[in-house]
Write a protein that holds these residues in place. Structure first.
Motif: not given
Length: 57
Positions: A47-55
Protein backbone atom coordinates in the motif's frame (compact mmCIF):
# COMPACT_ATOMS: atom_id res chain seq x y z
CA UNK A 1 -16.54 12.21 -45.14
CA UNK A 2 -13.61 10.14 -46.41
CA UNK A 3 -14.60 6.98 -48.25
CA UNK A 4 -12.12 4.42 -49.63
CA UNK A 5 -11.99 4.41 -53.41
CA UNK A 6 -11.14 0.70 -53.65
CA UNK A 7 -11.66 -2.35 -51.49
CA UNK A 8 -8.62 -3.10 -49.33
CA UNK A 9 -7.33 -6.62 -49.93
CA UNK A 10 -7.36 -9.21 -47.17
CA UNK A 11 -3.56 -9.29 -47.19
CA UNK A 12 -3.24 -5.53 -46.73
CA UNK A 13 -5.91 -5.50 -44.04
CA UNK A 14 -4.22 -8.25 -42.05
CA UNK A 15 -0.79 -6.71 -42.53
CA UNK A 16 -2.07 -3.41 -41.13
CA UNK A 17 -3.84 -5.12 -38.22
CA UNK A 18 -0.75 -7.15 -37.31
CA UNK A 19 0.84 -3.99 -35.89
CA UNK A 20 -2.14 -3.33 -33.58
CA UNK A 21 -1.24 -5.31 -30.46
CA UNK A 22 -1.23 -4.83 -26.73
CA UNK A 23 2.02 -3.89 -25.02
CA UNK A 24 3.32 -5.91 -22.09
CA UNK A 25 3.02 -3.82 -18.90
CA UNK A 26 6.32 -2.80 -17.33
CA UNK A 27 6.75 -4.14 -13.81
CA UNK A 28 9.11 -2.64 -11.24
CA UNK A 29 9.94 -3.82 -7.74
CA UNK A 30 8.41 -2.01 -4.78
CA UNK A 31 10.98 -0.06 -2.76
CA UNK A 32 9.53 -1.24 0.54
CA UNK A 33 8.47 -4.88 0.07
CA UNK A 34 10.31 -5.74 -3.19
CA UNK A 35 7.12 -7.17 -4.75
CA UNK A 36 6.55 -6.56 -8.48
CA UNK A 37 4.10 -3.73 -9.20
CA UNK A 38 3.02 -1.47 -12.04
CA UNK A 39 4.83 1.83 -12.48
CA UNK A 40 3.17 4.98 -11.07
CA UNK A 41 0.61 2.92 -9.13
CA UNK A 42 0.46 2.18 -5.41
CA UNK A 43 1.81 -1.23 -4.41
CA UNK A 44 -1.12 -3.64 -3.94
CA UNK A 45 0.73 -5.76 -1.36
CA UNK A 46 1.99 -3.09 1.06
CA UNK A 47 0.00 0.00 0.00
CA UNK A 48 2.88 2.45 -0.43
CA UNK A 49 3.51 4.94 -3.20
CA UNK A 50 6.52 7.25 -3.43
CA UNK A 51 7.75 6.07 0.01
CA UNK A 52 4.44 7.03 1.66
CA UNK A 53 1.63 4.85 2.98
CA UNK A 54 -1.43 5.62 0.84
CA UNK A 55 -3.55 2.45 1.16
CA UNK A 56 -4.68 0.43 4.14
CA UNK A 57 -3.70 -3.19 3.51
Amino acid sequence: MAVPKRKMSRSNTRHRRSQWKAAVPTLVSCERCQEPKLQHIACPSCGTYNKRQVLEV
